[in-house]
Write a protein that holds these residues in place. Sequence first.
Motif, mmCIF file in Angstrom:
data_model
loop_
_atom_site.group_PDB
_atom_site.id
_atom_site.type_symbol
_atom_site.label_atom_id
_atom_site.label_comp_id
_atom_site.label_asym_id
_atom_site.label_seq_id
_atom_site.Cartn_x
_atom_site.Cartn_y
_atom_site.Cartn_z
ATOM 1 N N GLU A 84 0.930 -1.333 0.099
ATOM 2 C CA GLU A 84 -0.088 -0.031 0.234
ATOM 3 C C GLU A 84 0.719 1.435 -0.220
ATOM 4 O OE1 GLU A 84 -3.817 2.157 2.363
ATOM 5 O OE2 GLU A 84 -2.794 0.386 3.485
ATOM 6 N N PHE A 91 -3.648 1.511 -3.030
ATOM 7 C CA PHE A 91 -4.891 0.472 -2.783
ATOM 8 C C PHE A 91 -5.418 0.840 -1.775
ATOM 9 C CE2 PHE A 91 -1.848 -3.235 -3.413
ATOM 10 C CZ PHE A 91 -2.419 -4.541 -3.305
ATOM 11 N N GLN A 94 -8.904 0.353 -0.100
ATOM 12 C CA GLN A 94 -9.093 -0.745 -0.231
ATOM 13 C C GLN A 94 -9.031 -1.709 1.191
ATOM 14 O OE1 GLN A 94 -9.725 -2.384 -2.875
ATOM 15 N NE2 GLN A 94 -9.740 -0.298 -3.549
ATOM 16 N N TYR A 95 -8.352 -1.019 2.114
ATOM 17 C CA TYR A 95 -8.344 -1.649 3.604
ATOM 18 C C TYR A 95 -8.946 -1.100 4.788
ATOM 19 C CZ TYR A 95 -3.475 -4.538 1.500
ATOM 20 O OH TYR A 95 -2.557 -5.558 1.285
ATOM 21 N N GLU A 96 -9.050 -1.727 5.656
ATOM 22 C CA GLU A 96 -9.936 -1.529 7.044
ATOM 23 C C GLU A 96 -9.103 -0.332 7.439
ATOM 24 O OE1 GLU A 96 -13.701 -2.343 8.963
ATOM 25 O OE2 GLU A 96 -13.021 -2.797 7.429
ATOM 26 N N SER A 117 -9.176 -7.863 6.321
ATOM 27 C CA SER A 117 -9.432 -7.052 5.757
ATOM 28 C C SER A 117 -8.240 -7.142 4.470
ATOM 29 C CB SER A 117 -9.373 -5.504 5.709
ATOM 30 O OG SER A 117 -7.860 -5.265 6.217
ATOM 31 N N SER A 120 -10.098 -9.625 2.006
ATOM 32 C CA SER A 120 -11.494 -9.468 1.441
ATOM 33 C C SER A 120 -11.235 -9.917 -0.297
ATOM 34 C CB SER A 120 -11.338 -7.359 1.457
ATOM 35 O OG SER A 120 -10.957 -7.017 0.854
ATOM 36 N N ARG A 122 -12.623 -8.244 -2.887
ATOM 37 C CA ARG A 122 -12.171 -6.811 -2.822
ATOM 38 C C ARG A 122 -10.453 -6.433 -3.235
ATOM 39 N NH1 ARG A 122 -14.079 -1.690 -0.107
ATOM 40 N NH2 ARG A 122 -12.469 -2.062 1.434
ATOM 41 N N LEU A 123 -10.097 -6.596 -1.968
ATOM 42 C CA LEU A 123 -8.687 -6.047 -2.218
ATOM 43 C C LEU A 123 -7.891 -7.490 -2.937
ATOM 44 C CD1 LEU A 123 -6.659 -4.633 0.565
ATOM 45 C CD2 LEU A 123 -5.945 -6.947 -0.492
ATOM 46 N N TYR A 126 -8.118 -6.083 -6.275
ATOM 47 C CA TYR A 126 -7.618 -5.121 -6.962
ATOM 48 C C TYR A 126 -5.535 -5.269 -6.838
ATOM 49 C CZ TYR A 126 -4.939 -0.575 -5.812
ATOM 50 O OH TYR A 126 -4.236 0.380 -6.335
ATOM 51 N N GLN A 127 -5.320 -6.206 -6.553
ATOM 52 C CA GLN A 127 -4.121 -6.370 -6.319
ATOM 53 C C GLN A 127 -3.413 -7.510 -6.846
ATOM 54 O OE1 GLN A 127 -2.968 -9.429 -2.624
ATOM 55 N NE2 GLN A 127 -1.279 -8.413 -2.753
ATOM 56 N N HIS A 135 1.160 -12.277 -1.627
ATOM 57 C CA HIS A 135 0.400 -11.877 -0.982
ATOM 58 C C HIS A 135 0.720 -11.857 0.287
ATOM 59 C CE1 HIS A 135 -3.650 -10.785 1.032
ATOM 60 N NE2 HIS A 135 -3.099 -11.566 1.653
#
Length: 417
Positions: A84, A91, A94-96, A117, A120, A122-123, A126-127, A135
């Motif tokens: 990030e 990002f 994207q994160y909490e 988070s 997720s 969604r993340l 995106y990644q 990851h």
Amino acid sequence: MYWLHETTETPLPPKADTLARLGQAGLPVPPGFVLTPEEASILASTPQPPEATILRAEIELYYRNLCERSGDTRVAVRAAGPQEDTEKASFAGQYETRLNVTGGAALMEAIQSCALSGESARLLAYQQTLAPEAHRSPGVIVQAMVHPQAAGVLFTQHPVTGDDRYLLIEAAPALGEAILSGIENPARLTFSRNGQAHTLIATECLPTAFREAEFWQPLLRMALEVERLLGSTQDIEWAYADGQFWLLQARPISTHPLVEPPPDFTLWTRANIGEVLSGVITPLTWSTFIHVIRQAEDPRQSPRPSEMARLFGGRAYMQRQALWDSYANIWGIRPAVVVGRGIGCDVRDDADTLRRHQPTLPLSARFVKSVYVWREVLSRHFVYPKLEKYLEALGPQLVFLSEENTNPMSLGTLRKH
């Protein structure tokens, strides 16, 4: 676990590392501490390993010390991803993030939520698109909660036009989450690098003191110092509270629009498209506009409308030759008349040049193009209006299909029809 104001040789996630660097350089960063990705993943584990008990006790101690420093029990808890806030990918969103977290139990729950988070859907999507490296789990930042009168973002380079001569500020009353989540339209202010106001738009949403150009000078100086320390143009989150500006986050601007010279107006025009898309256009608006145009295109069109437009400095232009070519080689249509009078593009001085450069089509292609265009023209003028009139007349006869007649009690009535 580390205090943001203390130096450490342990690698921290980029968001935390940047805040630590800025705070240690003397800039106003809210006090706080950071859990490494390894520590955060311990609390996110199910079941939690034995070392989680020791880690929880340590977090409680750090939290009590932070409350004593800030004089407030409320904190902000944010995930800090390992990729990030880098030049490759921001990002953003994207994160909490958890705000106004109070008490040890709530803090542990917020930390766990932020750590999770990173998993997720969604993340991960995106990644995979922007940063498909292996990851890894995020760390977590805990900071004293700032209670702002106003907050927002500042870009040291215009994010749409790419012009680095101006700094763009977006501001809204209270928490800046309203801007970042798209709930509110912010005030927009642009300043030159020497602090001179360039534009002040929609500032009436801000407290009176915030509407003056002089008010923003400390933030502008702070932003330029952040840019100098970090070595690149920056996207900065800020807040104003307790009579001063605070830095909440800084990241490199990860998208740099191509800065180009103004278009050659003998080749490009704002006619017509400038009325539809006036002013500077955001990338989202432009990509949506082009997508819609492509969906409506006929594969037989040449040139296609989506291929005729492009952005210069964030503003939309149409290719003059392509506009001309769209109406060339059609029996009964004069391009100079349609482009000049219909679209508003003045071609009186270069009609001969445009005519010389238009493609020469064989007779069969001209026939097909002429039939296609005249069919559309005649349909719009004669067929479509008649269809609308017929449908209007049919309206009363279709009342039995309304909602009140499609419920179970009226199925018998519907079958009779």
